[in-house]
Scaffold this motif. Structure first.
Motif, PDB file in Angstrom:
ATOM      1  N   THR A   1      33.709 -10.138  45.715  1.00 37.89           N
ATOM      2  CA  THR A   1      34.903  -9.600  46.356  1.00 37.89           C
ATOM      3  C   THR A   1      35.999  -9.267  45.349  1.00 37.89           C
ATOM      4  OG1 THR A   1      35.606 -11.878  46.847  1.00 37.89           O
ATOM      5  CG2 THR A   1      34.467 -10.684  48.583  1.00 37.89           C
ATOM      6  N   HIS A   2      35.640  -9.236  44.079  1.00 35.14           N
ATOM      7  CA  HIS A   2      36.594  -8.770  43.075  1.00 35.14           C
ATOM      8  C   HIS A   2      36.855  -7.276  43.258  1.00 35.14           C
ATOM      9  CE1 HIS A   2      36.650 -11.997  39.683  1.00 35.14           C
ATOM     10  NE2 HIS A   2      36.711 -12.541  40.885  1.00 35.14           N
ATOM     11  N   ARG A   3      38.036  -6.879  42.934  1.00 31.47           N
ATOM     12  CA  ARG A   3      38.441  -5.483  43.096  1.00 31.47           C
ATOM     13  C   ARG A   3      37.511  -4.531  42.354  1.00 31.47           C
ATOM     14  NH1 ARG A   3      44.513  -3.077  42.689  1.00 31.47           N
ATOM     15  NH2 ARG A   3      44.025  -0.906  42.206  1.00 31.47           N
ATOM     16  N   TRP A   4      37.115  -4.874  41.125  1.00 31.36           N
ATOM     17  CA  TRP A   4      36.262  -3.980  40.342  1.00 31.36           C
ATOM     18  C   TRP A   4      34.923  -3.774  41.038  1.00 31.36           C
ATOM     19  CZ3 TRP A   4      36.780  -0.629  36.487  1.00 31.36           C
ATOM     20  CH2 TRP A   4      35.612  -0.127  35.912  1.00 31.36           C
ATOM     21  N   PHE A   5      34.335  -4.834  41.556  1.00 29.08           N
ATOM     22  CA  PHE A   5      33.038  -4.747  42.227  1.00 29.08           C
ATOM     23  C   PHE A   5      33.118  -3.847  43.450  1.00 29.08           C
ATOM     24  CE2 PHE A   5      29.649  -6.312  45.029  1.00 29.08           C
ATOM     25  CZ  PHE A   5      28.562  -6.289  44.160  1.00 29.08           C
ATOM     26  N   LEU A   6      34.171  -4.000  44.235  1.00 27.93           N
ATOM     27  CA  LEU A   6      34.334  -3.189  45.442  1.00 27.93           C
ATOM     28  C   LEU A   6      34.648  -1.736  45.093  1.00 27.93           C
ATOM     29  CD1 LEU A   6      36.418  -5.733  47.543  1.00 27.93           C
ATOM     30  CD2 LEU A   6      33.987  -5.211  47.779  1.00 27.93           C
ATOM     31  N   MET A   7      35.468  -1.548  44.075  1.00 29.69           N
ATOM     32  CA  MET A   7      35.821  -0.184  43.675  1.00 29.69           C
ATOM     33  C   MET A   7      34.603   0.569  43.153  1.00 29.69           C
ATOM     34  SD  MET A   7      36.334   1.947  40.861  1.00 29.69           S
ATOM     35  CE  MET A   7      36.362   0.759  39.516  1.00 29.69           C
ATOM     36  N   SER A   8      33.843  -0.050  42.263  1.00 27.42           N
ATOM     37  CA  SER A   8      32.787   0.680  41.569  1.00 27.42           C
ATOM     38  C   SER A   8      31.497   0.792  42.370  1.00 27.42           C
ATOM     39  CB  SER A   8      32.501   0.024  40.209  1.00 27.42           C
ATOM     40  OG  SER A   8      32.178  -1.348  40.371  1.00 27.42           O
ATOM     41  N   ASN A   9      31.306  -0.027  43.390  1.00 24.21           N
ATOM     42  CA  ASN A   9      30.078   0.021  44.181  1.00 24.21           C
ATOM     43  C   ASN A   9      30.301   0.576  45.591  1.00 24.21           C
ATOM     44  OD1 ASN A   9      27.983  -1.282  42.377  1.00 24.21           O
ATOM     45  ND2 ASN A   9      29.546  -2.871  42.368  1.00 24.21           N
ATOM     46  N   THR A  10      31.282   0.061  46.309  1.00 23.57           N
ATOM     47  CA  THR A  10      31.526   0.520  47.672  1.00 23.57           C
ATOM     48  C   THR A  10      32.169   1.897  47.679  1.00 23.57           C
ATOM     49  OG1 THR A  10      31.734  -1.730  48.498  1.00 23.57           O
ATOM     50  CG2 THR A  10      32.752   0.011  49.817  1.00 23.57           C
ATOM     51  N   MET A  11      33.148   2.092  46.837  1.00 28.36           N
ATOM     52  CA  MET A  11      33.826   3.382  46.701  1.00 28.36           C
ATOM     53  C   MET A  11      34.277   3.927  48.062  1.00 28.36           C
ATOM     54  SD  MET A  11      31.596   5.087  43.613  1.00 28.36           S
ATOM     55  CE  MET A  11      32.806   6.355  43.268  1.00 28.36           C
ATOM     56  N   PHE A  12      33.637   4.995  48.581  1.00 28.90           N
ATOM     57  CA  PHE A  12      34.058   5.623  49.847  1.00 28.90           C
ATOM     58  C   PHE A  12      33.036   5.399  50.973  1.00 28.90           C
ATOM     59  CE2 PHE A  12      35.650   8.188  46.299  1.00 28.90           C
ATOM     60  CZ  PHE A  12      37.009   8.202  46.559  1.00 28.90           C
ATOM     61  N   THR A  13      32.120   4.465  50.790  1.00 22.92           N
ATOM     62  CA  THR A  13      30.967   4.348  51.670  1.00 22.92           C
ATOM     63  C   THR A  13      31.236   3.464  52.879  1.00 22.92           C
ATOM     64  OG1 THR A  13      29.598   4.503  49.684  1.00 22.92           O
ATOM     65  CG2 THR A  13      28.511   3.865  51.723  1.00 22.92           C
ATOM     66  N   ALA A  14      30.821   3.927  54.047  1.00 19.63           N
ATOM     67  CA  ALA A  14      31.000   3.142  55.273  1.00 19.63           C
ATOM     68  C   ALA A  14      30.083   1.925  55.281  1.00 19.63           C
ATOM     69  CB  ALA A  14      30.719   4.018  56.495  1.00 19.63           C
ATOM     70  N   ILE A  15      28.793   2.142  55.151  1.00 20.97           N
ATOM     71  CA  ILE A  15      27.817   1.047  55.067  1.00 20.97           C
ATOM     72  C   ILE A  15      27.385   0.961  53.606  1.00 20.97           C
ATOM     73  CG2 ILE A  15      25.597   0.168  55.868  1.00 20.97           C
ATOM     74  CD1 ILE A  15      26.009   1.633  58.466  1.00 20.97           C
ATOM     75  N   PRO A  16      27.948   0.030  52.850  1.00 25.00           N
ATOM     76  CA  PRO A  16      27.836   0.054  51.383  1.00 25.00           C
ATOM     77  C   PRO A  16      26.528  -0.530  50.862  1.00 25.00           C
ATOM     78  CG  PRO A  16      29.247  -1.753  52.042  1.00 25.00           C
ATOM     79  CD  PRO A  16      28.869  -1.034  53.305  1.00 25.00           C
ATOM     80  N   ARG A  17      25.450   0.213  51.048  1.00 29.27           N
ATOM     81  CA  ARG A  17      24.130  -0.266  50.618  1.00 29.27           C
ATOM     82  C   ARG A  17      24.061  -0.447  49.102  1.00 29.27           C
ATOM     83  NH1 ARG A  17      23.345   3.695  54.648  1.00 29.27           N
ATOM     84  NH2 ARG A  17      22.423   2.843  56.574  1.00 29.27           N
TER      85      ARG A  17
ATOM     86  N   LEU B   1      21.019  -6.884  54.603  1.00 23.28           N
ATOM     87  CA  LEU B   1      21.739  -7.431  53.450  1.00 23.28           C
ATOM     88  C   LEU B   1      23.139  -6.843  53.347  1.00 23.28           C
ATOM     89  CD1 LEU B   1      19.223  -7.248  50.448  1.00 23.28           C
ATOM     90  CD2 LEU B   1      20.088  -9.309  51.534  1.00 23.28           C
ATOM     91  N   THR B   2      23.271  -5.594  53.792  1.00 20.77           N
ATOM     92  CA  THR B   2      24.485  -4.817  53.572  1.00 20.77           C
ATOM     93  C   THR B   2      25.579  -5.103  54.596  1.00 20.77           C
ATOM     94  OG1 THR B   2      23.205  -3.035  52.551  1.00 20.77           O
ATOM     95  CG2 THR B   2      25.392  -2.467  53.372  1.00 20.77           C
ATOM     96  N   TYR B   3      25.225  -5.382  55.833  1.00 24.12           N
ATOM     97  CA  TYR B   3      26.229  -5.505  56.888  1.00 24.12           C
ATOM     98  C   TYR B   3      27.385  -6.441  56.523  1.00 24.12           C
ATOM     99  CZ  TYR B   3      22.521  -3.278  59.677  1.00 24.12           C
ATOM    100  OH  TYR B   3      21.545  -2.424  60.146  1.00 24.12           O
ATOM    101  N   PRO B   4      27.151  -7.599  55.900  1.00 28.95           N
ATOM    102  CA  PRO B   4      28.281  -8.471  55.561  1.00 28.95           C
ATOM    103  C   PRO B   4      29.267  -7.872  54.560  1.00 28.95           C
ATOM    104  CG  PRO B   4      26.260  -9.740  55.643  1.00 28.95           C
ATOM    105  CD  PRO B   4      25.861  -8.294  55.704  1.00 28.95           C
ATOM    106  N   PHE B   5      28.845  -6.855  53.810  1.00 31.46           N
ATOM    107  CA  PHE B   5      29.742  -6.191  52.861  1.00 31.46           C
ATOM    108  C   PHE B   5      30.593  -5.114  53.535  1.00 31.46           C
ATOM    109  CE2 PHE B   5      26.429  -7.903  50.167  1.00 31.46           C
ATOM    110  CZ  PHE B   5      27.075  -8.275  49.002  1.00 31.46           C
ATOM    111  N   SER B   6      30.270  -4.765  54.754  1.00 26.06           N
ATOM    112  CA  SER B   6      30.830  -3.570  55.370  1.00 26.06           C
ATOM    113  C   SER B   6      32.300  -3.680  55.754  1.00 26.06           C
ATOM    114  CB  SER B   6      30.012  -3.179  56.604  1.00 26.06           C
ATOM    115  OG  SER B   6      30.103  -4.169  57.618  1.00 26.06           O
TER     116      SER B   6
END
Length: 288
Positions: free
Chosen positions: A99-115, A166-171
């Motif tokens: 849940t660090h900002r860098w991890f969310l920024m560089s992986n989730t980016m603009f994605t709704a379901i962040p696989r 695996l992805t739903y909890p990140f959403s």
């Protein structure tokens, strides 16, 4: 330890904030390196890399790097460090480096379901690459194509029956935005799915937050991280990281017994430095 962190953090100076900021400062991966090294050293519990609620800063004192944990709220960190660096996830929803900002920024980016985010977490911390058909634990009734990406097609479902649960909890964790607005960046947002109706359709609202990891149901990302951090794949990946760094190759077939002992013992003390002493005492390390 800094080298071990590279594959987990994937630094990119172009979008770095803070010291040595790039031209588009979106997040500061110095937080991630400091936190990773802190969890791997001294007598700390290595599970904190996924379960910790604090953040860590590094400072230099008398030629030595000192790692100091801090627990500021998002509001306090915003005031202390500014919009381009502050950590936005509230304490109760933090899950270590996931849940660090860098991890969310560089992986989730603009994605709704962040696989991509879930796949990177699975690969970096459990040593399992779904793209190589590793660690598949298909969930009955999955995948459900909430975002109309075609994941239910037979050739796709082979992986997505594991990846999507695996992805739903990140959403519910914000990345950069939804492509139209940049509100609520990098924070936990229970209503995040509503932001994507315009691009993904109404079915996106049915995306659950609960998921499944290693065959075990999890309610949210905090629970996901707890299950991951106490798992055998996490212990094995932690040992193999150090093994490959010190021996410059993966464990050989005739070294699996020694590897197994290290993996099992890590589950008793959860301490990387202790494990390193045991690794140095192995025949694999001492053999010419």
């Amino acid at each position: 330890m800094w080298n071990l962190a590279n594959a987990k953090i994937n630094p990119n100076q172009a979008v770095k904030a803070g010291i040595d900021a790039g031209p588009i400062p979106l997040a500061d991966y110095d937080d991630d390196y400091a936190y990773f090294v802190w969890t791997q050293t001294d007598d700390r519990d290595v599970r904190l890399v996924l379960t910790g609620k604090e953040f860590v800063q590094a400072r230099y004192e008398g030629g030595v790097t000192v790692y100091e944990p801090w627990g500021r709220s998002p509001e306090e960190d915003l005031e202390a460090r500014g919009y381009d660096r502050y950590q936005a996830v509230v304490r109760s929803r933090r899950a270590g480096m996931l849940t660090h900002r860098w991890f969310l920024m560089s992986n989730t980016m603009f994605t709704a379901i962040p696989r991509t985010t879930a796949a990177q977490a699975y690969r970096a911390y459990l040593g399992t690459d779904i793209a190589r058909l590793e660690g598949l634990h298909p969930v009955t009734g999955e995948p459900v194509d909430y975002d109309h990406r075609g994941v239910s097609a037979p050739d796709c479902a082979v992986c997505h029956a594991t990846l999507d649960p695996l992805t739903y909890p990140f959403s519910r964790y914000e990345g950069i935005g939804d492509g139209y607005s940049f509100d609520d960046q990098y924070e936990y947002n229970e209503d995040r799915m509503a932001k994507f109706v315009r691009t993904e359709g109404d079915d996106i609202l049915d995306t659950p937050e609960a998921g499944v990891l290693l065959g075990q149901p999890v309610a949210d990302l905090v629970e996901w991280a707890e299950v991951a951090a106490t798992s055998e794949p996490f212990r094995r990946a932690t040992v193999i990281d150090s093994w490959e760094l010190l021996l410059d190759e993966p464990p050989r077939v005739d070294e699996q017994i020694e590897l197994g002992h290290l993996v099992e013992d890590l589950g008793r003390h959860w301490n990387v430095e202790h494990m390193l002493h045991e690794l140095v005492d192995t025949e694999a390390f001492g053999a010419p």
